[in-house]
Design an enzyme around this catalytic site. Structure first.
Site, PDB file in Angstrom:
ATOM      1  N   ASP A  67      18.076  56.809  68.275  1.00 19.11           N
ATOM      2  CA  ASP A  67      17.207  55.686  67.916  1.00 19.11           C
ATOM      3  C   ASP A  67      17.133  55.463  66.406  1.00 19.11           C
ATOM      4  O   ASP A  67      17.551  56.303  65.622  1.00 19.11           O
ATOM      5  CB  ASP A  67      15.793  55.885  68.497  1.00 19.11           C
ATOM      6  N   ASN A 136       3.552  61.908  74.645  1.00 19.85           N
ATOM      7  CA  ASN A 136       3.311  61.035  75.801  1.00 19.85           C
ATOM      8  C   ASN A 136       4.484  61.072  76.786  1.00 19.85           C
ATOM      9  O   ASN A 136       4.545  60.275  77.711  1.00 19.85           O
ATOM     10  CB  ASN A 136       3.044  59.591  75.347  1.00 19.85           C
ATOM     11  N   HIS A 138       7.692  60.568  76.020  1.00 20.75           N
ATOM     12  CA  HIS A 138       8.844  59.714  75.720  1.00 20.75           C
ATOM     13  C   HIS A 138      10.080  60.539  75.401  1.00 20.75           C
ATOM     14  O   HIS A 138      10.001  61.669  74.927  1.00 20.75           O
ATOM     15  CB  HIS A 138       8.535  58.679  74.630  1.00 20.75           C
ATOM     16  N   GLU A 143       9.114  54.628  75.803  1.00 22.83           N
ATOM     17  CA  GLU A 143       7.697  54.931  75.972  1.00 22.83           C
ATOM     18  C   GLU A 143       7.307  54.849  77.456  1.00 22.83           C
ATOM     19  O   GLU A 143       8.046  54.264  78.259  1.00 22.83           O
ATOM     20  CB  GLU A 143       6.867  53.926  75.156  1.00 22.83           C
TER      21      GLU A 143
END
Ligand code: F6R
Length: 251
Positions: A67, A136, A138, A143
């Site tokens: 990313d 979380n 990810h 996400e």
């Protein structure tokens, strides 16, 4: 999914580095999928040390990063290109022309996503993909709620992710709101996936991951459906995973 337990962060990094080094020695033109973030720093340090001491060569290796932030030029100190050059590429013998990261400064980010996806295919796919995990759940910047079927795409970063990454920026305001990320579909095509987790900050999400429910609420849970995943986690990260579960997944 196989679980390898490590006593602490250093041991986790050493075990991960050994797997990467083995991969590169076995297949000298491997395609490595790489990640950024705090978890990877110790791994890259070990790779650099090994390169210096043992001469492991990356001359024919190709790398694709997961990313990149949108809006940051490659030479911006907070861009992932900058991070990769600083912590790994400038210390090993890989030609920079064989290292690929989505271009977050592209004027057409949608086209850039397609180009990146095609690039990975043209390299023959990813032999070994390294992943960290967000608090979380990810992976990459996929996400919670991201469908498992999407390829490389533009994401709106979750407020919690921007908050978690604000430590690298002068202020929260300066953390980009969007990024380009390999999609879960892209990641899942990798032939071997290595997920790393360290520290108590990851304990709750690791407990969720090992509950085995495959749900887009916990993006990393998709890895239960991949045939070749190795998780390396330290004691703190596994502190909320029940002993019986650790035994079932243990190698
Ligand atoms: C980084 C990435 C992220 C991180 C994750 C964990 O390229 O794709 O998924 O791996 O946010 O970050 P750290 O290691 O900083 O806890």
């Amino acid at each position: 999914m196989r679980l390898i337990e490590a006593a602490n962060y250093e041991e986790m990094c050493a075990k991960a580095a050994n797997i990467i080094i083995f991969q590169v020695k076995e297949k000298t033109d491997s395609v490595l999928g790489l990640a950024t973030g705090s978890t990877m720093l110790g791994v890259y340090k070990q790779l650099v040390e090994d390169h210096r001491q043992n001469g492991t060569s990356y001359r024919n290796v190709r790398t694709v990063n997961l990313d990149e932030y949108i809006g940051l030029a490659p030479d911006h100190p907070n861009s992932y290109r900058y991070y990769m050059n600083q912590y790994l590429f400038s210390h090993i013998d890989i030609p920079l022309s064989q290292t690929y990261i989505p271009n977050g400064a592209s004027s057409d980010v949608e086209a850039e996503c397609q180009r990146y996806e095609q690039l990975i295919e043209s390299l023959g796919g990813i032999d070994l993909q390294i992943l960290g995990i967000g608090r979380n759940g990810h992976i990459g910047f996929n996400e919670p709620g991201t469908p498992f079927s999407v390829p490389t795409h533009v994401v709106e970063l979750a407020p919690s992710t921007r908050q978690a990454n604000a430590r690298f920026f002068p202020s929260l305001e300066e953390v980009p709101r969007q990024a380009i990320t390999m999609g879960i579909a892209t990641i899942m095509k990798s032939r071997h996936i290595l997920l790393l987790a360290s520290g108590t900050a990851k304990a709750a999400i690791m407990a969720k991951l090992f509950e085995e429910t495959v749900t887009t609420d916990v993006p990393a849970s998709v890895l239960h459906t991949h045939p070749n995943v190795t998780v390396i986690a330290d004691r703190e990260a596994l502190s909320l995973v029940p002993d019986e579960t650790r035994k079932v997944y243990g190698t």
